[in-house]
Design a protein around this motif. Sequence first.
Motif, PDB file in Angstrom:
ATOM      1  N   SER A   1       1.163   3.460  14.396  1.00 29.52           N
ATOM      2  CA  SER A   1      -0.157   3.487  13.767  1.00 29.52           C
ATOM      3  C   SER A   1      -1.231   3.918  14.744  1.00 29.52           C
ATOM      4  O   SER A   1      -2.020   4.818  14.454  1.00 29.52           O
ATOM      5  CB  SER A   1      -0.502   2.098  13.234  1.00 29.52           C
ATOM      6  OG  SER A   1       0.296   1.802  12.145  1.00 29.52           O
TER       7      SER A   1
ATOM      8  N   VAL B   1      -7.067  -1.228   8.154  1.00 27.31           N
ATOM      9  CA  VAL B   1      -7.522  -1.961   6.968  1.00 27.31           C
ATOM     10  C   VAL B   1      -6.929  -3.363   6.986  1.00 27.31           C
ATOM     11  O   VAL B   1      -7.612  -4.357   6.745  1.00 27.31           O
ATOM     12  CB  VAL B   1      -7.125  -1.207   5.682  1.00 27.31           C
ATOM     13  CG1 VAL B   1      -7.425  -2.056   4.460  1.00 27.31           C
ATOM     14  CG2 VAL B   1      -7.863   0.104   5.598  1.00 27.31           C
ATOM     15  N   ASN B   2      -5.645  -3.453   7.330  1.00 26.46           N
ATOM     16  CA  ASN B   2      -4.978  -4.756   7.337  1.00 26.46           C
ATOM     17  C   ASN B   2      -5.535  -5.679   8.418  1.00 26.46           C
ATOM     18  O   ASN B   2      -5.440  -6.896   8.309  1.00 26.46           O
ATOM     19  CB  ASN B   2      -3.479  -4.589   7.548  1.00 26.46           C
ATOM     20  CG  ASN B   2      -2.810  -4.037   6.308  1.00 26.46           C
ATOM     21  OD1 ASN B   2      -3.379  -4.107   5.222  1.00 26.46           O
ATOM     22  ND2 ASN B   2      -1.630  -3.486   6.454  1.00 26.46           N
TER      23      ASN B   2
ATOM     24  N   THR C   1      -7.985   2.295   1.731  1.00 27.90           N
ATOM     25  CA  THR C   1      -7.512   3.122   2.844  1.00 27.90           C
ATOM     26  C   THR C   1      -7.981   4.588   2.794  1.00 27.90           C
ATOM     27  O   THR C   1      -8.469   5.097   3.808  1.00 27.90           O
ATOM     28  CB  THR C   1      -5.987   3.072   2.949  1.00 27.90           C
ATOM     29  OG1 THR C   1      -5.572   1.729   2.850  1.00 27.90           O
ATOM     30  CG2 THR C   1      -5.504   3.649   4.256  1.00 27.90           C
TER      31      THR C   1
ATOM     32  N   ALA D   1     -10.126   6.074   5.677  1.00 26.22           N
ATOM     33  CA  ALA D   1      -9.576   7.083   6.581  1.00 26.22           C
ATOM     34  C   ALA D   1     -10.516   8.269   6.703  1.00 26.22           C
ATOM     35  O   ALA D   1     -10.865   8.691   7.810  1.00 26.22           O
ATOM     36  CB  ALA D   1      -8.204   7.531   6.075  1.00 26.22           C
TER      37      ALA D   1
ATOM     38  N   LEU E   1       0.842  -1.186   0.000  1.00 27.71           N
ATOM     39  CA  LEU E   1       0.000   0.000   0.000  1.00 27.71           C
ATOM     40  C   LEU E   1       0.880   1.239   0.000  1.00 27.71           C
ATOM     41  O   LEU E   1       1.927   1.268   0.624  1.00 27.71           O
ATOM     42  CB  LEU E   1      -0.911   0.009   1.228  1.00 27.71           C
ATOM     43  CG  LEU E   1      -1.892  -1.147   1.300  1.00 27.71           C
ATOM     44  CD1 LEU E   1      -2.755  -1.005   2.541  1.00 27.71           C
ATOM     45  CD2 LEU E   1      -2.761  -1.190   0.067  1.00 27.71           C
TER      46      LEU E   1
ATOM     47  N   PHE F   1      -3.972   4.575   8.936  1.00 21.30           N
ATOM     48  CA  PHE F   1      -5.201   3.791   8.819  1.00 21.30           C
ATOM     49  C   PHE F   1      -4.989   2.471   8.084  1.00 21.30           C
ATOM     50  O   PHE F   1      -5.827   1.599   8.120  1.00 21.30           O
ATOM     51  CB  PHE F   1      -6.286   4.622   8.131  1.00 21.30           C
ATOM     52  CG  PHE F   1      -6.772   5.768   8.979  1.00 21.30           C
ATOM     53  CD1 PHE F   1      -7.711   5.559   9.973  1.00 21.30           C
ATOM     54  CD2 PHE F   1      -6.264   7.034   8.818  1.00 21.30           C
ATOM     55  CE1 PHE F   1      -8.148   6.598  10.782  1.00 21.30           C
ATOM     56  CE2 PHE F   1      -6.692   8.087   9.615  1.00 21.30           C
ATOM     57  CZ  PHE F   1      -7.628   7.871  10.600  1.00 21.30           C
ATOM     58  N   GLU F   2      -3.833   2.340   7.418  1.00 25.06           N
ATOM     59  CA  GLU F   2      -3.540   1.065   6.753  1.00 25.06           C
ATOM     60  C   GLU F   2      -3.587  -0.091   7.759  1.00 25.06           C
ATOM     61  O   GLU F   2      -4.022  -1.189   7.447  1.00 25.06           O
ATOM     62  CB  GLU F   2      -2.151   1.101   6.104  1.00 25.06           C
ATOM     63  CG  GLU F   2      -2.124   1.906   4.829  1.00 25.06           C
ATOM     64  CD  GLU F   2      -0.728   1.977   4.235  1.00 25.06           C
ATOM     65  OE1 GLU F   2       0.193   1.326   4.776  1.00 25.06           O
ATOM     66  OE2 GLU F   2      -0.566   2.695   3.234  1.00 25.06           O
TER      67      GLU F   2
ATOM     68  N   ASP G   1      -7.331   0.342  -3.358  1.00 24.02           N
ATOM     69  CA  ASP G   1      -6.928   0.449  -1.954  1.00 24.02           C
ATOM     70  C   ASP G   1      -8.022   1.184  -1.197  1.00 24.02           C
ATOM     71  O   ASP G   1      -8.328   2.341  -1.500  1.00 24.02           O
ATOM     72  CB  ASP G   1      -5.610   1.219  -1.887  1.00 24.02           C
ATOM     73  CG  ASP G   1      -5.165   1.420  -0.460  1.00 24.02           C
ATOM     74  OD1 ASP G   1      -5.820   0.856   0.436  1.00 24.02           O
ATOM     75  OD2 ASP G   1      -4.173   2.122  -0.246  1.00 24.02           O
TER      76      ASP G   1
ATOM     77  N   ASN H   1       0.311   5.231   0.636  1.00 24.17           N
ATOM     78  CA  ASN H   1      -0.614   6.294   0.984  1.00 24.17           C
ATOM     79  C   ASN H   1       0.141   7.493   1.519  1.00 24.17           C
ATOM     80  O   ASN H   1       1.255   7.363   2.030  1.00 24.17           O
ATOM     81  CB  ASN H   1      -1.604   5.814   2.047  1.00 24.17           C
ATOM     82  CG  ASN H   1      -2.701   4.972   1.448  1.00 24.17           C
ATOM     83  OD1 ASN H   1      -3.464   5.445   0.624  1.00 24.17           O
ATOM     84  ND2 ASN H   1      -2.737   3.708   1.820  1.00 24.17           N
TER      85      ASN H   1
END
Lengths: 661, 351
Positions: A407, A354-355, A368, A372, A341, A350-351, A366, A343
Motif C-alpha cells: 500500500s 481510508v482504513n 476511497t 484517492a 472494499l 488508498f484503501e 466508499d 476498488n
Amino acid sequence: MAVEKMKVISIVGRLSDLDTVAKMVVLDGNVHMLNALSELNSNYFELEASEENIQAMQELSDLRPYSEKRDFGKDEEILKSFHRIFDIKTAVYDKFLCEDYSYEKISESLIEEYDSVSKTSEEIERKLAVIEKKQMHIQNMEYLQNTGIDVGTLTSMHFVEFKLIMLAKENYKKLKLNFENIPAVVLEVATVLNNVILVAFTPKPLVEEGDRIFESLNYQRLELPEGYTGIAEDIVKQLYREIEQENNDIEALKASTENFKKKYMEEAQRAYSLLQLEKKLELVKSEVAMGLNMFFLFGFIPIGKLQGFSRALKDRFREDIIIITEDVEKRRGGHAPPTKLKNNRLFKPFEAMVNMYGIPCYSELDPTPFFAVSYMLLFGAMFGDIGQGFVIFLGGLLVKHKLKRISLGGILARLGISSMFFGLLYGSIFGNEHIIHGLWVKPMENINLMLIGAIAFGVLLINIGYIYGIINTFRRRDMEECLFGKEGLAGFVFFWVLLLTVVSKVTGMFYFPTIISAVLLISMLVLMVFKQPLANILKGHRVLYEESPTDYYIESGFGIIETLLSIFSNILSFIRVGAFALNHVGLYIAFATMAQMMNSTVGGIAVLVLGNIVIIGLEGLIVFIQSLRLEYYELFSKYYSGYGVLYKPASLIKETGNDVL
Amino acid sequence: MDNTTRYAAINAKLKAMESSMLTNSDYLKLMEFSTVEEVAEYLKKSTGYSRVLGNIDTASVHRGDLETVIKRSMIVNIDRIVHYFSGDYKAFIKALYAKYEIEEIKTIARAVYNKEDISKYRDSVFLGEYSGVDRSKVFAAKLVRDIIFAYESTELGRYLMPLIDNNLSENLFRLEMVLDLSYYSLLQRAWMKLSKSDIKVLETAQGLIADLLNLQWIYRGIKFYRLRPELLLNYTIHMGHRLDYGFIKKLCYSEGLEEFYKNAQQTKYSFLFKNDETTDIYMERRLDRHIYFELKALMKTKGMSIIATFAYILFIEFEARDIISIMEAIRYKIPKDEIKKFLIRTIREGA
C-alpha cells in the motif's frame, strides 16, 4: 469501486456433515462467520414449512453451542519438533489443503514415527540445555574476571561457604546499613544495570541464618560450575571449549536424521498444514449452533461468491443440506454486515489510508475513489516537480517491491506521478524552472492566482464532501441529519448562500440581494437549531427530544457557532495548498542562492543536490501530512463515519486488501 | 511545564469528580439497609456509581459481583484522570495501579498455594492493569511458580524471578513480601522522573504512609511472627518521613514488645498503640484515617501538585473499601453504630 454487496447465507445440515461443510467454508475462504445462536436470537429465521425442512424446524427449539473443543496443543508440539529436527520452517502450504486427506490419519502415522526420532531429538534438546547452562555459567564467571579469585579452591572450602549472589541496588543498600549484624562477609565484584553482584563468605553453621537474611533482600543466587580449578578466566575458556564440543555433537546428530528427513519431510509439512486447517475448522465450528441431528451455520458472503459456493455445497450433499440466502437489507437485528472494499488498481492502495481513519459502514459510500483522486491532486499541487516527483515514484516502486509494503509503495508511486504531472504544468524540474516551459503557470510569479485557485479548489472539494454526506445520511435513513444537519441539505444551502453573499460583496461581480441572503441564512440556521423536533414531527413521532430540551438547545445553540466557524476555517484551510506550492519553490530558491554563493561549480552542484534531498525528504513528508490532514479533518468529518466492521472471512490464507501503511 | 499550568485543569476535573463521591448522608443511608440488593439499588439510583451499575440488575446482584463493580469503578475513574497526563506522569499514575494488582496477585497466589479453585478470581479487575500480564497464563497456574513465570516479561518480573532460582519449595511468605516491597520500589522509580516539587511532596506523602506501615509491620513482626530483627529491618520500607532509618533500626532491635511500645511512644504515631485490646482491632482503621487527614492537610498547603491526584486515588480506594465493609457488615447483621467503627471515613450522625 464500492463497498461489495453481501448476502447472508444460512446452512442447515446433518451433524455428521459438519466437518466437511466447515472444511468447505474455510477452503472457499469467503464466508464471514456469524455466531449462530446470537443470530437466531436476534433475527427471525425463516424456514419454509415443507417436508424437507420439517426436521430442521423441530430442532430449532433446542439448540446448543458447539462445545467439543479439541486440544491440538500436543500434536502441534510434536509436529513443531519434527520441523525443528528437519531444520525447516513451519508453514502452511496450499497444495496440501485442497486434497481430501483426513488430518487424523496422517498425523497418527507420523506421530507413531515420532518415537523413533524422538530419541535423537531428545538428545539434541538435552545437549542444547547443557549448552544453555554452560553459557549461564560463563556469564556468571565473567563477573569474577579481573578479581583473581581462584574459584575452584574457594568452592571446595570445608568450613566456609562461598557463593555468588545478585541483589537489587536498593536492597544492597539495606544490607550495607546493617553489615554489623550479618553473619557473612560480603564483597562487591560488579554492578549490572540496577543490580549488584556480590561474593559472600558464610561460616557453614550460619549458612541457614545468612540465607534467610539474603532471602529477605530477595537475592538471586548465581550458580557456579563445579569441578573446575583455577581463576575465572581459565574456567571461562574451558567452558567455551566444552560448548564447542557439544555443538559439534549436535551437528552430527542432525546429520544422522538426514535419511529420515527425506522420507518424512513432506509428510510433516502436510500434517502441519492440515493441523492449521483443523484449528481453523474449530473456530468455524465454535460459531455454529447444534441441535440433536442438525447444525445451523450463518455467515455473510459477497454476492459474487455466493453462487459458486452454494452450488459446490449442493453438488456434494444434494438434499441433505438446506441453504437459505437472505438480503442484508431485510435483516431486522443482529450484527451489521462487514465491509469489503472493492476498488480498481488505481485506487486500491488508498484503501489503507481510508482504513487508518476507520472502516466504512456497509451502507456508506466508499470514500476511497474521491479520497484517492483528491489526495493525488492535493499532493501534486503542493509538490509539483517532474524530477522530484520521479524520485518519489521510483521510491514508491522500491518500497512496494523490495520492502513488500504494497500500500505505502503504491501510494508513493501514484503521488510521484501526480507530482510529475503538476511539475509539467508548473514547468519545474528538480526545482529549476528554466529548463522547460510550464504548460500552465509559474507559482512564484502568480502568487494571488495560486492562493485564490487553492481556495476555489477547496470549495469544489467541500462541495463534493457535502454531496457525499447527504447521500450517506439518506442511505442511513437519517432524515434529521440529511435534511437539517449542518452537514446535510440545510448546511449545504447555508454554505452556498454564505459563499455567494461574500463573493458578491467583495468582488462585486454580480448582485445578490442582501434581504434574500439574510432570510435564507437565518431560516437555515433555524432549521439546524430545531432539527431534532422537526425531524420527529416529519416522521410522526410523538417524542420530540431524545434528551431534555434544555440540554438539546444548549447543544444545538453552540452547534450554530461551530457551523459558522467551521465553514470559514474549512475554506481557508485550503489556502495551504497554494501556500505550500509557493513554499516548494521558495525552498528551492534558498538553495539555489546558496549554490550561487559557492565559488566552485562542484560546490554549487553539491548544494543543489543536498537541497533537493532536503526538499524531497522534508517537504515531501510535510506535504504528505498536510494533504492527509485536509482529507481527514476538512473532508471526512463532513461525510464519513468509519464505524464499519472489517470483512474477515474464515480462511487459511492471510487476509488481503487490508494491509496497513 | 510548571505546576500551575500542569495542574489547573486536572485539579478542576478532580474537584468535579470528588463531588460525585459518597456524602455523609449517603453513608448513613447505606448503613440503614438490610440487604446487599438495597445497597446496590441505592448506589445505582442516587450516587456516582450509576455509571458503572447501569447494566446491572440490582434485584439479583451478588455481593461479590457488586464488589467487582465497585472496584471497576475505581479503574474507570483513574482512567479518566490518566487522560490529563502524558509521558512520565502517565507512567506514574499507571504505577499506582500496581498496588491493587499486587493485592490481587497475592489473593490468587494464596488460593493456588492452598490448591483451591482459582477460577472464582477471574473477574479480578486490576490484574494486568499495571503489568499488562497475560491473564490467561495467571489463571492457568497450577503452582505459585507458574504465576511468577506468567509475570516473567512484565515490570514485576525482575522482582519476582529471583524467587524461582533460590527456592524450589513454594514459599508464599516470601512472595508476598517481595510483591509488597516491589510496589514501593517501582513507585519510587516512577516518581523520580517527575518534577522536583512533585517528588518532594510525594516523598512526604508516601513517607508518612511508609512510617505507619513500618510501625505496623514491626509491631506485628515482634508480637505475632517473632521474626529476627535483621529480617524485620530488611522488610521495612526505606522512605520514612518522620521516622528515619536509625530509629526504625532501633525499633526492629527492640527487646520484646514492652521496649517497642516505649520506643513507639516517642513518635507522633503513638495513637496506634493504646496497649489494650483495641490496638489490634482498630490498627488498620486508625492508620487509614490518619493517612486520610495527613493527606487532606498536605492538599491544603501543596494543592498545586501531584498530591491532589495521588490523594484522590487513595480516597476513592478508601471509599470502595468502606462500601465493601458496609456490605459485609450488613451480611453479618452488625448494628449501625458498630459498623461506623470499622469505616475509614468518619461518619457524623444526622448531618
